[in-house]
Design a protein around this motif. Structure first.
Motif, short mmCIF file in Angstrom:
data_model
loop_
_atom_site.label_atom_id
_atom_site.label_comp_id
_atom_site.label_asym_id
_atom_site.label_seq_id
_atom_site.Cartn_x
_atom_site.Cartn_y
_atom_site.Cartn_z
N ASN A 33 8.73 -3.25 -9.60
CA ASN A 33 8.76 -1.80 -9.73
C ASN A 33 7.51 -1.32 -10.44
O ASN A 33 7.37 -1.47 -11.65
CB ASN A 33 10.01 -1.36 -10.49
N GLU A 34 6.61 -0.71 -9.67
CA GLU A 34 5.39 -0.12 -10.21
C GLU A 34 5.37 1.38 -9.96
O GLU A 34 4.30 1.99 -9.94
CB GLU A 34 4.17 -0.80 -9.61
N LEU A 35 6.53 1.98 -9.78
CA LEU A 35 6.60 3.42 -9.59
C LEU A 35 6.19 4.13 -10.89
O LEU A 35 6.42 3.63 -11.98
CB LEU A 35 8.02 3.85 -9.19
N PRO A 36 5.59 5.32 -10.77
CA PRO A 36 5.12 6.03 -11.96
C PRO A 36 6.26 6.65 -12.77
O PRO A 36 7.39 6.79 -12.28
CB PRO A 36 4.22 7.12 -11.38
N ASN A 37 5.95 7.04 -13.99
CA ASN A 37 6.84 7.82 -14.87
C ASN A 37 8.15 7.12 -15.21
O ASN A 37 9.18 7.77 -15.37
CB ASN A 37 7.13 9.19 -14.25
N GLY A 38 8.15 5.81 -15.30
CA GLY A 38 9.36 5.09 -15.70
C GLY A 38 10.51 5.25 -14.74
O GLY A 38 11.67 5.27 -15.13
N THR A 39 10.22 5.34 -13.46
CA THR A 39 11.23 5.55 -12.42
C THR A 39 11.85 4.22 -11.99
O THR A 39 11.14 3.26 -11.70
CB THR A 39 10.60 6.23 -11.19
N SER A 40 13.17 4.17 -11.94
CA SER A 40 13.90 3.01 -11.41
C SER A 40 14.17 3.23 -9.93
O SER A 40 14.11 4.36 -9.44
CB SER A 40 15.23 2.85 -12.14
N PHE A 41 14.46 2.17 -9.20
CA PHE A 41 14.86 2.32 -7.81
C PHE A 41 15.94 1.30 -7.47
O PHE A 41 16.12 0.30 -8.16
CB PHE A 41 13.68 2.23 -6.83
N THR A 42 16.66 1.59 -6.40
CA THR A 42 17.67 0.69 -5.85
C THR A 42 17.15 0.19 -4.51
O THR A 42 16.65 0.98 -3.71
CB THR A 42 19.01 1.41 -5.66
N ILE A 43 17.26 -1.12 -4.29
CA ILE A 43 16.82 -1.70 -3.02
C ILE A 43 17.96 -2.52 -2.42
O ILE A 43 18.72 -3.16 -3.14
CB ILE A 43 15.54 -2.54 -3.19
N HIS A 44 18.06 -2.46 -1.10
CA HIS A 44 19.12 -3.15 -0.36
C HIS A 44 18.46 -3.80 0.85
O HIS A 44 17.95 -3.12 1.73
CB HIS A 44 20.17 -2.14 0.08
N CYS A 45 18.45 -5.13 0.88
CA CYS A 45 17.81 -5.87 1.98
C CYS A 45 18.86 -6.63 2.79
O CYS A 45 19.88 -7.05 2.25
CB CYS A 45 16.77 -6.84 1.44
N LYS A 46 18.56 -6.81 4.10
CA LYS A 46 19.49 -7.49 5.00
C LYS A 46 18.72 -8.30 6.02
O LYS A 46 17.59 -8.00 6.36
CB LYS A 46 20.35 -6.47 5.76
N TYR A 47 19.40 -9.34 6.53
CA TYR A 47 18.97 -10.11 7.69
C TYR A 47 20.20 -10.30 8.55
O TYR A 47 21.16 -10.94 8.12
CB TYR A 47 18.41 -11.48 7.28
N ARG A 53 22.94 -7.19 -0.67
CA ARG A 53 23.54 -6.19 -1.56
C ARG A 53 22.48 -5.31 -2.23
O ARG A 53 21.30 -5.52 -2.11
CB ARG A 53 24.41 -6.85 -2.63
N ASN A 54 22.97 -4.32 -2.96
CA ASN A 54 22.11 -3.42 -3.72
C ASN A 54 21.61 -4.10 -4.98
O ASN A 54 22.37 -4.81 -5.65
CB ASN A 54 22.86 -2.15 -4.13
N HIS A 55 20.35 -3.87 -5.30
CA HIS A 55 19.77 -4.36 -6.55
C HIS A 55 19.06 -3.19 -7.21
O HIS A 55 18.24 -2.51 -6.58
CB HIS A 55 18.79 -5.51 -6.29
N PHE A 56 19.37 -2.96 -8.46
CA PHE A 56 18.77 -1.90 -9.25
C PHE A 56 17.57 -2.49 -9.98
O PHE A 56 17.71 -3.49 -10.69
CB PHE A 56 19.80 -1.35 -10.25
N GLY A 80 16.06 -1.03 2.48
CA GLY A 80 16.07 0.39 2.19
C GLY A 80 15.94 0.55 0.68
O GLY A 80 16.56 -0.20 -0.07
N ALA A 81 15.11 1.47 0.24
CA ALA A 81 14.94 1.72 -1.18
C ALA A 81 15.15 3.19 -1.44
O ALA A 81 14.81 4.04 -0.61
CB ALA A 81 13.54 1.30 -1.64
N SER A 82 15.73 3.50 -2.60
CA SER A 82 15.93 4.90 -2.96
C SER A 82 15.66 5.09 -4.45
O SER A 82 15.90 4.19 -5.25
CB SER A 82 17.35 5.35 -2.61
N TRP A 83 15.11 6.27 -4.76
CA TRP A 83 14.80 6.64 -6.13
C TRP A 83 14.65 8.16 -6.19
O TRP A 83 14.12 8.77 -5.28
CB TRP A 83 13.52 5.95 -6.62
N GLN A 84 15.15 8.76 -7.22
CA GLN A 84 15.03 10.20 -7.48
C GLN A 84 15.22 11.06 -6.23
O GLN A 84 14.43 11.94 -5.94
CB GLN A 84 13.68 10.50 -8.13
#
Length: 108
Positions: A33-47, A53-56, A80-84
Motif C-alpha cells: 500500500n503506497e496510496l497517499p494520505n494514509g489511505t487503506s484499501f481492501t483487495i480481493h483476488c481470485k483464480y 477472500r478480502n484482505h485489508f 478488485g481493490a477499493s478505497w475511499q
C-alpha cells in the motif's frame, strides 16, 4: 493514479497465501500500500474457483500470494481493490502477458 500505484506495488513483500495450480513456473505476487494520505484499501483476488477472500491493507503494509502456473499456460488471477469510495478491477497476473516478465526465485 490508483492503477499506477497498484502496478508499482507488485514488486516487494513476503507472500501470505500459496496456491498450487500445477507444475508450471513459480510466481510470487506482491502488493504493498503506497496510496497517499494514509489511505487503506481492501483487495480481493481470485483464480477460477480459488477465492483468496478480502484482505485489508493498511498504509505502508503489504499483502501477497504465490502459486504455480498451470500446465497449459493459461493461468489468470484477477483482483478488485477499493478505497475511499473508489474501485478498480484488473488482471494482476495473466500468463500470456506476464510469464516472461518475472524474476526467478526459490520458495521453501
Amino acid at each position: 493514479m490508483s492503477l499506477l500505484v497498484l502496478w508499482k506495488a507488485r514488486t516487494a513483500t513476503a507472500a501470505t497465501d500459496r496456491i498450487n495450480l500445477g507444475t508450471g513456473h513459480k510466481v510470487l505476487v506482491d502488493i504493498s500500500n503506497e496510496l497517499p494520505n494514509g489511505t487503506s484499501f481492501t483487495i480481493h483476488c481470485k483464480y477460477k474457483d480459488d477465492n483468496l477472500r478480502n484482505h485489508f491493507v493498511d498504509p505502508q503494509q503489504k499483502y501477497g500470494f504465490k502459486f504455480r502456473t498451470n500446465f497449459w499456460g493459461t493461468t489468470l488471477f484477477f483482483c478488485g481493490a477499493s478505497w475511499q469510495g473508489r474501485q478498480v478491477e484488473f488482471d494482476i497476473f495473466r500468463a500470456s502477458r506476464d510469464d516472461t516478465k518475472r524474476c526467478f526465485y526459490h520458495w521453501g
